[in-house]
Enzyme design. Structure first.
Site, short mmCIF file in Angstrom:
data_model
loop_
_atom_site.label_atom_id
_atom_site.label_comp_id
_atom_site.label_asym_id
_atom_site.label_seq_id
_atom_site.Cartn_x
_atom_site.Cartn_y
_atom_site.Cartn_z
N ASN A 7 0.87 -1.17 0.00
CA ASN A 7 0.00 0.00 0.00
C ASN A 7 0.91 1.22 0.00
OD1 ASN A 7 -1.50 2.30 0.86
ND2 ASN A 7 -3.10 0.97 1.65
N GLU A 34 -3.88 1.95 -3.06
CA GLU A 34 -3.97 3.40 -2.81
C GLU A 34 -2.98 4.17 -3.70
OE1 GLU A 34 -5.48 5.31 0.93
OE2 GLU A 34 -4.26 3.71 1.80
N ASP A 149 -4.14 -4.95 0.77
CA ASP A 149 -4.53 -4.33 2.03
C ASP A 149 -5.97 -4.74 2.30
OD1 ASP A 149 -5.28 -2.75 4.13
OD2 ASP A 149 -4.69 -0.85 3.21
N ASN A 151 -7.51 -4.41 5.20
CA ASN A 151 -8.15 -3.59 6.24
C ASN A 151 -8.89 -4.47 7.26
OD1 ASN A 151 -7.60 -0.74 6.20
ND2 ASN A 151 -8.59 -0.66 4.18
N ASP A 222 -2.22 -6.22 6.00
CA ASP A 222 -1.83 -6.56 4.63
C ASP A 222 -1.57 -8.06 4.59
OD1 ASP A 222 -1.25 -3.68 3.34
OD2 ASP A 222 -0.57 -3.73 5.44
N ASP A 251 2.58 4.60 5.23
CA ASP A 251 2.25 4.11 6.56
C ASP A 251 2.16 2.59 6.59
OD1 ASP A 251 0.00 4.26 4.99
OD2 ASP A 251 -1.18 5.45 6.40
N HIS A 252 2.29 1.93 5.44
CA HIS A 252 2.38 0.49 5.33
C HIS A 252 3.80 0.09 4.91
CE1 HIS A 252 -2.09 -0.45 5.00
NE2 HIS A 252 -2.07 0.86 4.84
#
Length: 261
Positions: A7, A34, A149, A151, A222, A251-252
């Protein structure tokens, strides 16, 4: 064949971080989430210069997924079946052709917050569509890697501080149950399978706020889900924490699996 998921949290903002990781990690194939750009805005040439074929399913400013592959890609499809009115760019499939063919399903599952509410309803409906598509992929009896990802925090040990997430859509009982229904079809969670008795982690996401990275207050969202035919080919799995270093990181961090294919 090294297959990874990352991501990137905005490919234009983090193109240098992406290039550095691709050059260092050398995945044969990478699925991005993303990308946050329309197809025409993706920096295709910069990625092709590194030896990758590029397929995208983009959306202006939000969502968006892509497949980068050093190997040929065939039968590329975009969008998760089951809702012709869904305009969110969250799903892409392709067959990567190495010594053997492997079907790749790259996804960016909805966050779902705030829950309850329309966004959470969309998340659960999307997961039900994914369950149906996942069953179809298994029926093909070919190696399939369904990664991205999700989530979803599957278990308490997938969060450094589970209590912080009890009311979050990523960790609500209905979200985790929907994930288990997919896994129960016969999918292998590659990272968890490599360390079935691990107490915490490995984590793949850390919020930018409150020193989460410095305190390793992360979560695992993930995932690399493997069909039985793909699971039989696993050589190694990993999490590239080093990708969090440098300026303007995502941030991943990337997760990957090496298949004997």
């Amino acid at each position: 064949m090294k297959i990874a998921s990352f991501n990137i949290n905005g490919v234009k903002a983090r193109i240098e971080a992406l290039q550095a990781w691709l050059q260092e990690a050398q995945p044969d194939l990478a699925v991005l989430q993303e990308i946050k750009t329309v197809d025409e805005g993706f920096p295709v040439q910069l990625i092709e210069d590194l030896g990758y074929n590029v397929e995208t399913h983009g959306q202006k400013g939000f969502n968006g997924v892509a497949i980068l592959s050093k190997l040929p890609l065939e039968d590329v499809t975009r969008g998760l079946p089951g809702d012709d009115e869904d305009e969110q760019a969250r799903y892409i499939e392709a067959t990567v052709v190495g010594d053997r063919a492997v079907r790749i399903a790259g996804l960016y599952l909805p966050n779902g917050n705030p829950a309850p509410g329309p966004k959470y309803d969309y998340k659960l409906a999307w997961m039900e569509r994914l369950r149906i598509r996942a069953a179809e992929l298994l029926a093909s009896e070919m190696p399939v890697v369904m990664l991205g990802d999700y989530n979803i925090i599957p278990e308490p040990r997938d969060a450094a501080s589970p209590g912080q997430w009890v009311d979050d859509a990523l960790f609500l009982p209905a979200s985790r149950a929907a994930f288990r229904r997919i896994a129960a079809q016969g999918w292998t969670d590659a990272l968890r399978d490599s360390d079935p008795f691990g107490q915490r982690g490995p984590f793949t996401f850390w919020d930018y706020q409150a020193g989460a990275w410095q305190r390793d207050n992360g979560i695992r969202i993930d995932h690399l889900m493997l069909s039985p035919q793909a699971a039989d080919l696993v050589c190694e799995t990993g999490v590239d924490r080093e990708a969090r270093a440098g300026e303007k990181p995502s941030d991943h961090v990337p997760v990957w699996v090496e298949l004997a294919a």
